[in-house]
Design a protein around this motif. Sequence first.
Motif, PDB file in Angstrom:
ATOM      1  N   ILE A 164      22.142 -30.250  49.959  1.00  0.00           N
ATOM      2  CA  ILE A 164      22.354 -29.219  48.951  1.00  0.00           C
ATOM      3  C   ILE A 164      21.785 -29.681  47.622  1.00  0.00           C
ATOM      4  O   ILE A 164      22.066 -30.796  47.166  1.00  0.00           O
ATOM      5  CB  ILE A 164      23.849 -28.885  48.795  1.00  0.00           C
ATOM      6  CG1 ILE A 164      24.458 -28.471  50.140  1.00  0.00           C
ATOM      7  CG2 ILE A 164      24.049 -27.786  47.750  1.00  0.00           C
ATOM      8  CD1 ILE A 164      25.971 -28.324  50.104  1.00  0.00           C
ATOM      9  N   MET A 165      20.996 -28.809  46.994  1.00  0.00           N
ATOM     10  CA  MET A 165      20.505 -29.030  45.633  1.00  0.00           C
ATOM     11  C   MET A 165      20.835 -27.816  44.788  1.00  0.00           C
ATOM     12  O   MET A 165      20.864 -26.691  45.290  1.00  0.00           O
ATOM     13  CB  MET A 165      18.988 -29.273  45.632  1.00  0.00           C
ATOM     14  CG  MET A 165      18.578 -30.636  46.173  1.00  0.00           C
ATOM     15  SD  MET A 165      16.782 -30.861  46.219  1.00  0.00           S
ATOM     16  CE  MET A 165      16.434 -30.210  47.861  1.00  0.00           C
ATOM     17  N   ASN A 166      21.075 -28.037  43.521  1.00  0.00           N
ATOM     18  CA  ASN A 166      21.390 -26.943  42.598  1.00  0.00           C
ATOM     19  C   ASN A 166      20.877 -27.270  41.197  1.00  0.00           C
ATOM     20  O   ASN A 166      20.633 -28.436  40.867  1.00  0.00           O
ATOM     21  CB  ASN A 166      22.902 -26.700  42.536  1.00  0.00           C
ATOM     22  CG  ASN A 166      23.687 -27.910  42.064  1.00  0.00           C
ATOM     23  OD1 ASN A 166      24.015 -28.782  42.889  1.00  0.00           O
ATOM     24  ND2 ASN A 166      23.981 -27.997  40.784  1.00  0.00           N
ATOM     25  N   ASP A 167      20.695 -26.236  40.391  1.00  0.00           N
ATOM     26  CA  ASP A 167      20.362 -26.388  38.971  1.00  0.00           C
ATOM     27  C   ASP A 167      19.129 -27.255  38.737  1.00  0.00           C
ATOM     28  O   ASP A 167      19.140 -28.175  37.921  1.00  0.00           O
ATOM     29  CB  ASP A 167      21.570 -26.928  38.211  1.00  0.00           C
ATOM     30  CG  ASP A 167      22.716 -25.924  38.192  1.00  0.00           C
ATOM     31  OD1 ASP A 167      22.690 -25.021  37.340  1.00  0.00           O
ATOM     32  OD2 ASP A 167      23.622 -26.024  39.052  1.00  0.00           O
ATOM     33  N   ILE A 168      18.056 -26.919  39.414  1.00  0.00           N
ATOM     34  CA  ILE A 168      16.775 -27.591  39.201  1.00  0.00           C
ATOM     35  C   ILE A 168      16.138 -27.118  37.883  1.00  0.00           C
ATOM     36  O   ILE A 168      15.495 -27.890  37.176  1.00  0.00           O
ATOM     37  CB  ILE A 168      15.831 -27.322  40.382  1.00  0.00           C
ATOM     38  CG1 ILE A 168      16.449 -27.845  41.699  1.00  0.00           C
ATOM     39  CG2 ILE A 168      14.460 -27.945  40.138  1.00  0.00           C
ATOM     40  CD1 ILE A 168      16.668 -29.341  41.738  1.00  0.00           C
ATOM     41  N   HIS A 169      16.293 -25.856  37.554  1.00  0.00           N
ATOM     42  CA  HIS A 169      15.852 -25.275  36.275  1.00  0.00           C
ATOM     43  C   HIS A 169      14.379 -25.567  35.954  1.00  0.00           C
ATOM     44  O   HIS A 169      14.047 -26.157  34.927  1.00  0.00           O
ATOM     45  CB  HIS A 169      16.747 -25.756  35.138  1.00  0.00           C
ATOM     46  CG  HIS A 169      18.076 -25.053  35.112  1.00  0.00           C
ATOM     47  ND1 HIS A 169      18.238 -23.777  34.626  1.00  0.00           N
ATOM     48  CD2 HIS A 169      19.315 -25.459  35.536  1.00  0.00           C
ATOM     49  CE1 HIS A 169      19.524 -23.419  34.731  1.00  0.00           C
ATOM     50  NE2 HIS A 169      20.194 -24.426  35.291  1.00  0.00           N
ATOM     51  N   GLY A 348      27.705 -25.336  41.646  1.00  0.00           N
ATOM     52  CA  GLY A 348      26.859 -25.986  40.646  1.00  0.00           C
ATOM     53  C   GLY A 348      27.214 -25.434  39.282  1.00  0.00           C
ATOM     54  O   GLY A 348      28.369 -25.411  38.890  1.00  0.00           O
ATOM     55  N   HIS A 349      26.190 -25.011  38.522  1.00  0.00           N
ATOM     56  CA  HIS A 349      26.344 -24.213  37.309  1.00  0.00           C
ATOM     57  C   HIS A 349      26.719 -25.002  36.058  1.00  0.00           C
ATOM     58  O   HIS A 349      26.155 -24.772  34.982  1.00  0.00           O
ATOM     59  CB  HIS A 349      27.366 -23.088  37.534  1.00  0.00           C
ATOM     60  CG  HIS A 349      27.516 -22.162  36.378  1.00  0.00           C
ATOM     61  ND1 HIS A 349      26.482 -21.388  35.897  1.00  0.00           N
ATOM     62  CD2 HIS A 349      28.595 -21.877  35.587  1.00  0.00           C
ATOM     63  CE1 HIS A 349      26.912 -20.666  34.866  1.00  0.00           C
ATOM     64  NE2 HIS A 349      28.188 -20.949  34.662  1.00  0.00           N
ATOM     65  N   THR A 350      27.664 -25.902  36.131  1.00  0.00           N
ATOM     66  CA  THR A 350      28.201 -26.532  34.922  1.00  0.00           C
ATOM     67  C   THR A 350      27.324 -27.663  34.398  1.00  0.00           C
ATOM     68  O   THR A 350      27.508 -28.106  33.264  1.00  0.00           O
ATOM     69  CB  THR A 350      29.608 -27.097  35.186  1.00  0.00           C
ATOM     70  OG1 THR A 350      29.522 -28.172  36.128  1.00  0.00           O
ATOM     71  CG2 THR A 350      30.540 -26.009  35.723  1.00  0.00           C
ATOM     72  N   HIS A 351      26.394 -28.156  35.214  1.00  0.00           N
ATOM     73  CA  HIS A 351      25.542 -29.308  34.888  1.00  0.00           C
ATOM     74  C   HIS A 351      26.358 -30.576  34.691  1.00  0.00           C
ATOM     75  O   HIS A 351      25.899 -31.527  34.051  1.00  0.00           O
ATOM     76  CB  HIS A 351      24.691 -29.037  33.637  1.00  0.00           C
ATOM     77  CG  HIS A 351      23.730 -27.908  33.796  1.00  0.00           C
ATOM     78  ND1 HIS A 351      22.808 -27.568  32.827  1.00  0.00           N
ATOM     79  CD2 HIS A 351      23.542 -27.020  34.808  1.00  0.00           C
ATOM     80  CE1 HIS A 351      22.095 -26.529  33.229  1.00  0.00           C
ATOM     81  NE2 HIS A 351      22.529 -26.177  34.435  1.00  0.00           N
ATOM     82  N   GLY A 370      25.294 -31.664  39.986  1.00  0.00           N
ATOM     83  CA  GLY A 370      24.883 -31.962  38.628  1.00  0.00           C
ATOM     84  C   GLY A 370      23.895 -30.982  38.042  1.00  0.00           C
ATOM     85  O   GLY A 370      23.716 -29.863  38.543  1.00  0.00           O
ATOM     86  N   GLY A 371      23.237 -31.406  36.960  1.00  0.00           N
ATOM     87  CA  GLY A 371      22.320 -30.549  36.228  1.00  0.00           C
ATOM     88  C   GLY A 371      20.888 -31.025  36.308  1.00  0.00           C
ATOM     89  O   GLY A 371      20.561 -31.935  37.069  1.00  0.00           O
ATOM     90  N   PRO A 372      20.001 -30.445  35.499  1.00  0.00           N
ATOM     91  CA  PRO A 372      18.573 -30.675  35.674  1.00  0.00           C
ATOM     92  C   PRO A 372      18.019 -31.948  35.047  1.00  0.00           C
ATOM     93  O   PRO A 372      16.932 -32.382  35.402  1.00  0.00           O
ATOM     94  CB  PRO A 372      17.950 -29.443  34.998  1.00  0.00           C
ATOM     95  CG  PRO A 372      18.934 -29.060  33.948  1.00  0.00           C
ATOM     96  CD  PRO A 372      20.290 -29.362  34.526  1.00  0.00           C
ATOM     97  N   ASN A 376      21.290 -36.918  35.730  1.00  0.00           N
ATOM     98  CA  ASN A 376      22.357 -35.961  36.019  1.00  0.00           C
ATOM     99  C   ASN A 376      22.054 -35.110  37.244  1.00  0.00           C
ATOM    100  O   ASN A 376      22.854 -34.276  37.648  1.00  0.00           O
ATOM    101  CB  ASN A 376      22.584 -35.054  34.807  1.00  0.00           C
ATOM    102  CG  ASN A 376      23.914 -34.331  34.862  1.00  0.00           C
ATOM    103  OD1 ASN A 376      24.910 -34.882  35.317  1.00  0.00           O
ATOM    104  ND2 ASN A 376      23.926 -33.090  34.418  1.00  0.00           N
ATOM    105  N   ARG A 377      20.872 -35.310  37.846  1.00  0.00           N
ATOM    106  CA  ARG A 377      20.485 -34.553  39.038  1.00  0.00           C
ATOM    107  C   ARG A 377      21.205 -35.125  40.265  1.00  0.00           C
ATOM    108  O   ARG A 377      21.420 -36.336  40.353  1.00  0.00           O
ATOM    109  CB  ARG A 377      18.969 -34.647  39.244  1.00  0.00           C
ATOM    110  CG  ARG A 377      18.161 -34.108  38.083  1.00  0.00           C
ATOM    111  CD  ARG A 377      16.676 -34.393  38.248  1.00  0.00           C
ATOM    112  NE  ARG A 377      16.390 -35.830  38.222  1.00  0.00           N
ATOM    113  CZ  ARG A 377      15.184 -36.355  38.429  1.00  0.00           C
ATOM    114  NH1 ARG A 377      14.157 -35.562  38.723  1.00  0.00           N
ATOM    115  NH2 ARG A 377      15.006 -37.655  38.381  1.00  0.00           N
ATOM    116  N   THR A 378      21.555 -34.255  41.194  1.00  0.00           N
ATOM    117  CA  THR A 378      22.302 -34.714  42.361  1.00  0.00           C
ATOM    118  C   THR A 378      21.761 -34.130  43.659  1.00  0.00           C
ATOM    119  O   THR A 378      21.196 -33.035  43.682  1.00  0.00           O
ATOM    120  CB  THR A 378      23.798 -34.346  42.266  1.00  0.00           C
ATOM    121  OG1 THR A 378      23.933 -32.939  42.081  1.00  0.00           O
ATOM    122  CG2 THR A 378      24.469 -35.087  41.122  1.00  0.00           C
ATOM    123  N   LEU A 379      21.967 -34.881  44.713  1.00  0.00           N
ATOM    124  CA  LEU A 379      21.762 -34.421  46.082  1.00  0.00           C
ATOM    125  C   LEU A 379      23.091 -34.532  46.798  1.00  0.00           C
ATOM    126  O   LEU A 379      23.709 -35.610  46.812  1.00  0.00           O
ATOM    127  CB  LEU A 379      20.715 -35.280  46.794  1.00  0.00           C
ATOM    128  CG  LEU A 379      20.473 -34.913  48.268  1.00  0.00           C
ATOM    129  CD1 LEU A 379      19.692 -33.614  48.372  1.00  0.00           C
ATOM    130  CD2 LEU A 379      19.730 -36.039  49.000  1.00  0.00           C
TER     131      LEU A 379
END
Length: 408
Positions: A164-169, A348-351, A370-372, A376-379
Amino acid sequence: MEQELNALPRRAFLGNISKAGILGSLAAFLPGSSSAEVLQHLTAKPAEGHIFLTKPYLQVPAPDGMTIRWITNKLCYSWVEYGEGNNLNQKAHQVTAGLVDAHNRINKVALKNLKPGTQYSYRVVAKEIVDFKPYALKYGETITSDTYSFTTPKLNPETVEWLIMNDIHDRPESIPHLMKLNGTDNYDYVFYNGDLFDYQTDEQQIIDHMLTPSAFASTKPFMFVRGNHETRGKFCRELADYFSNKDGKGYFAYQWGPVFNVVLDTGEDKEDSHPVYAGIVDFDDYRMEQAKWLEEVMTSSAFKRAKFRVVMMHIPHFHSGDAHGPLHVRELFAPIFAKHKVDIVISGHTHKFGVWPPSAEHPYPIIIGGGPRDGNRTLIKVKADQKTLNLTMLKDDGTEVGKYSLKA
């Protein structure tokens, strides 16, 4: 294939490529102009010829099917050649109401009647349509992709593993970077949990910032749910044209082995009446529509019998502030989650990555990626069998920053 991809049109040239489908339809009404003539300045330069703008990417995995998507720079008739093992002895194209999908650039072919747990080879083929008169269709050049392979899910697999990945922005380099953290570990698919973009600009953004960096997607499928940022920008209403979800909606449910997954589209985080939306959004009704559907899904026997029940949605309903969106998600979904005993919610969302164990507010853990920004990036890695579901969250330097385990 690599030479073709290296010859992609310049960004400046493709800034208006999203207009291609519209102008292709209008071409028939322009005196003395063929669709190819009208589109020539909007797609590829003549010197670049007919090319693929993306490699094929896999969607909607099922024991008996797989959807394959790709984008060309010319209006085409396209199809998939495929077969078991190394064979390419079958052909499939998409048919809608008796018409084969053609004279289009954004391609989708759903392969059906496949065998569970079976490896298939495939390649995609696109034949340019240079002129399309009512009783005279003229073809041009045919191009063929490299050959790839995928394996259909087993009918009742004992295990499932996904990333899962989120908030790549709009930081496309983050996708391959985070994928490398998985090393050589197995995974069945990737789930993008929203906000891969800051806002939607055009087709080239989708290609450059998501599809091309998702190099794995020719052999492993991905699923995608919008975040609040994917609801913004002039191209946000076209975004759905580039992805396939189960049942063709932005929210969906599916079971893979011991896990029943529910995916919710949480929409925007501001009020529908906020001036920035200029009166052209209605996410409150959309979330209420999902709440009604959610209640039906969670009363199903498949949901009740599953070893684990997982919810994935971009905006977490707790630990995400007091804006209208999170509070409305909480109001609608939290009682249903508690009533039907959801096991875990991943958002996700909160960074700000974190693991929140069960509490009086939510009797199940909430995991937030995490965030972008670097550091702070997460897998998030999830692995489940018939007895245990293990979740691990890695920061972009490989450090473990979150962990949770569930027993069936």
